[in-house]
Enzyme design. Structure first.
Site, PDB file in Angstrom:
ATOM      1  N   ASP A 211       0.825  -1.288  -0.111  1.00  0.00           N
ATOM      2  CA  ASP A 211       0.049  -0.038   0.038  1.00  0.00           C
ATOM      3  C   ASP A 211       0.913   1.378  -0.122  1.00  0.00           C
ATOM      4  OD1 ASP A 211      -2.182   1.581  -0.050  1.00  0.00           O
ATOM      5  OD2 ASP A 211      -2.802   0.818   1.942  1.00  0.00           O
TER       6      ASP A 211
ATOM      7  N   GLU B 177       2.695   6.813  -2.619  1.00  0.00           N
ATOM      8  CA  GLU B 177       2.474   8.107  -3.498  1.00  0.00           C
ATOM      9  C   GLU B 177       3.000   9.200  -2.565  1.00  0.00           C
ATOM     10  OE1 GLU B 177      -0.767   4.762  -3.632  1.00  0.00           O
ATOM     11  OE2 GLU B 177      -0.555   6.234  -2.181  1.00  0.00           O
TER      12      GLU B 177
ATOM     13  N   ASP C 263      -8.832   3.666  -2.965  1.00  0.00           N
ATOM     14  CA  ASP C 263      -9.973   3.947  -1.963  1.00  0.00           C
ATOM     15  C   ASP C 263     -11.250   4.520  -2.738  1.00  0.00           C
ATOM     16  OD1 ASP C 263      -8.102   3.144  -0.389  1.00  0.00           O
ATOM     17  OD2 ASP C 263      -7.762   5.049   0.482  1.00  0.00           O
TER      18      ASP C 263
END
Length: 753
Positions: free
Chosen positions: A428, A431, A495
């Site tokens: 995950d 970024e 998400d």
């Protein structure tokens, strides 16, 4: 980024030096160097005026690159995308003061070298594709930034940008640029290639790929890890404007002419997609994100799936398998899992594969923080201190994967988890990477590392898995990526909200990524943010189980089906069992994608480029070559979809997967209403689809129970590769299928003519 104010004016504080002339050129082997300058009236125009050097090369047949450089004295700190390269396929013809023609296989670049007549034309078999016309190569000086200080007087500086504007034709449509959640057709959009954690409902994206495909038969790849801005008919309505805040810009034209051939060449250039183990095609269940769970909770979920006869292949532990504030320390929270080793063993005895969540950050409360600080394993500030902030984890640092010792350190904790029984990792984040006032171990340019970091992170984890499990049993579940990231599958959409609109935007994002060199993709079934109403849950289950990978995941609520009603359990059971019986088909399509870059989930125009009606469709797709899927995005079950035109020599009609007596005409729109036990899944006429209804798990015996679904009349025998589920790179058996026979295997024939 926009620099102009309409056709005639520039934005205040902006100046552009447009290149209009080829001053001179040289040819060496397969490379052409050109010196471009502004409009030349006399020799005095060569003074106090910039030039742009253009280098023309061809890394692979059918691909031509142009590198534009203003100032060549900049330090090249990297990083650089790895591109595959060959030679011996280019041809150069030069007529002095007239033209230069550079040919690479079926692709040709012609440069007008007549005085003050600069122009580039890229052409394929049917004429012009794109090029540079009047005022389309320039160097931009922008004084609207912090760099410009009036007090510097003679040495006043502007932020520089290289600008290349590529022509667009009438009706030309643009696609790709990574996982983008807006309209599938990118015309009219402004796109910044800059990874951000922005959810799925904005212009930001986790997976930004500076590569787009044109309906005119070519693709464009901008070869820089730094920020790229694209104005796609959004500044000049006849052009794509590409700018980078740098002294150089390199783009490569990738010829088709079909969309499939463009992807084939692009993935040959940037790397073929890797394959994944067969077990990963089964259903994944997670703990969800902020929910409270322990061993008893997880066991109750698993028992519920078993009692309801719902196949389940992978169980994923999300963030809170570790103690709060200590992400990542790679230790199971002993309060919730006092016997983690034993529990993972018990899960594996149930036949489950295990996934755990990780990220490249280390919170200050983690025992690993002091290790990383003392050994220099983290990204640092320019003063030598560790870069930290409180976003996400208090005082967190970021692992510096340009440091080989840091990579080994990080990989060591992954190996220990795999020794415990962990099969795969959800990689995950990656970024939120700082790009100002930081330094990397290898001296890389922080602005160029912002997007590139995701590659380093995923590569370290993926290669560590290979070292333990072997290539055939390794995969990730990654959120962020960059060009070349298709080598480290799988990627999921991030998400999304729990709405029909978010389900649709997720599909758009997946299809855009599939046009960017990736072949695998998943979404959070039911949506991540919020709690889905039962109707949405069931519709997303239908869609999610017709994606390459399928995961039930949420934020603050669980996604086990009986929470939403036992009818949801029935829908999920039927959908996952349908996907498992499709395993031979999915493995075959994945192997083809590994070889050619062709994704499992495809926008319709990718398969039917001759049908102009397919070019704007983004609410339906093809699952592989043979199956058309139209997810239902409404509570009442209504759905409108288009059936593409098949070649004239195709015998038969499209047929419903659920009712073989129900047929569909090519080139026709349909509106239907479906209950939750069906949705539009159409079988392509003239197709052969391998199935195995006897499979209990995707990694089961591929040959026992194998059968072939044949729709319509076959004009010739069809050769089908049955992939080895234990080694998905290998073909277990090749079967020749005729109209009514398949070397002893069962043929289910649909007579739809």
């Amino acid at each position: 980024m926009k620099f102009t104010n309409g056709m005639w004016h520039l934005e205040q504080g902006v100046q552009i030096d447009w290149m209009s002339n080829v001053e001179r050129l040289s040819v060496k082997e397969e490379t052409v160097d050109l010196l471009l300058n502004k409009f030349q009236r006399h020799r005095g125009d060569t003074l106090n005026s910039p030039t742009v050097s253009a280098k023309v090369t061809s890394p692979l047949e059918g691909i031509i690159g142009v590198k534009l450089v203003h100032w060549a004295g900049q330090l090249d700190k990297g990083p650089h995308y790895k591109l595959n390269w060959s030679s011996g396929h280019s041809k150069i013809d030069h007529t002095p003061n007239k033209s230069l023609r550079y040919t690479s296989g079926p692709l040709e670049l012609t440069v007008n070298t007549a005085a003050n007549e600069l122009g580039f034309v890229f052409a394929g078999d049917k004429g012009k594709l794109t090029g540079h016309s009047f005022r389309s190569i320039g160097y931009v000086g922008d004084e609207r930034t912090e760099k410009s200080r009036l007090a510097d007087g003679l040495y006043f500086e502007r932020q520089g940008y290289m600008l290349a504007e590529l022509d667009l034709g009438v009706g030309e449509k643009l696609y790709g640029l990574g996982e983008r959640f807006g309209p599938l057709v990118k015309n009219g959009q402004t796109v910044d290639i800059w990874n951000e954690d922005g959810g799925t409902s904005s212009e930001q994206a986790y997976k930004n790929i500076p590569f787009y495909i044109s309906s005119r038969g070519y693709g464009v790849f901008v070869n820089t890890p730094g920020k790229v801005s694209l104005e796609l008919q959004s500044e000049r309505t006849t052009r794509v404007n590409i700018s980078v805040p740098a002294e150089e810009l390199e783009y490569l034209i990738v010829y088709g002419p079909t969309p499939k051939e463009i992807l084939n060449r692009y993935t040959a250039l940037t790397g073929r997609p890797s394959l994944v183990p067969a077990w990963s095609y089964n259903l994944w269940l997670t703990t969800s994100f902020t929910t409270n769970y322990d061993e008893q909770t997880v066991t109750g979920f698993l028992d519920g799936f078993r009692e309801r006869d719902i196949p389940l292949g992978v169980f994923h532990f999300d963030c809170f398998w570790m103690k709060s504030y200590q992400w990542c320390d790679f230790e199971f929270d002993t309060d919730m899992f006092p016997d983690a080793d034993g529990y993972l063993k018990r899960l594996r005895e149930r036949g489950l594969h295990i996934s755990v969540w990780i990220n490249p950050y280390v919170g200050q409360a983690s025992p690993l923080f002091d290790q990383g600080k003392q050994n220099g394993y983290f990204i640092k500030r320019t003063d030598g201190s560790v870069w930290q902030w409180d976003m996400w984890q208090a005082g967190m640092a970021i692992v510096d994967f340009t440091n080989p010792a840091a990579c080994d350190w990080y990989a060591g904790y992954l190996r220990r988890l795999m020794e415990m029984g962990v099969d795969t990792f959800k990689t995950d984040f990656a970024e939120r990477i700082p790009f100002r006032n930081v330094v990397y171990h290898d001296g890389s340019d922080p602005a160029r590392m912002h997007n590139y970091y995701a590659l380093l992170y995923n590569r370290v984890v993926y290669e560590t898995m290979i070292s333990v499990h072997g290539r055939s049993q390794s995969l990730l579940f990654a959120r962020s990526s960059a060009p070349g990231g298709q080598a480290f599958p799988v990627h999921w959409g991030g998400d999304c909200e729990s709405t029909f609109e978010a389900m649709a935007e997720s599909l758009r994002g997946g299809l855009s990524l599939m046009l960017s060199g990736y072949i695998f993709w998943a979404s959070d079934i039911g949506g991540f943010e919020g709690t889905p109403p039962p109707a949405l849950y069931k519709r997303w289950v239908q869609f999610g189980l017709l994606s390459s990978h399928s995961r039930l995941h949420g934020s603050s609520s669980f996604r086990v089906p009986w929470i939403y009603g036992e009818d949801c359990s029935a829908v999920l059971r039927d959908c996952i069992k349908r996907k498992i019986l499709l395993t031979p088909y999915l493995l075959q399509e994945a192997l083809a994608g590994h070889r050619s870059g062709l994704p499992i989930m495809r926008p319709l125009f990718l398969e039917f480029p001759a049908d102009l009606n397919t070019y704007t469709l983004d609410t339906q797709y093809l699952l592989g070559t043979n199956l058309l899927v139209a997810p239902v995005f409404s509570e009442d079950g209504s759905v409108t979809f288009y059936v593409p035109r098949t070649p004239q020599d195709t015998q038969g009609k499209w047929v419903s997967w659920f009712d073989h007596s129900k047929t569909y005409e090519s080139g026709t729109w349909y509106t239907e209403t479906h209950d939750f036990d069906t949705l539009p899944i159409l079988v392509r006429p003239g197709s052969v689809t391998p199935l195995n209804p006897s499979l209990a798990v995707p990694e089961g015996d591929a040959l026992t129970g194998l059968q072939f679904l044949v729709n319509g009349e076959l004009t010739a025998d069809v050769v089908v590769d049955i992939v080895d589920p234990s080694k998905t790179h290998d073909v277990l058996k090749t079967v020749t299928v005729s109209q009514d026979s398949a070397e002893g295997y069962k043929v289910v024939r649909i007579k739809s003519a």
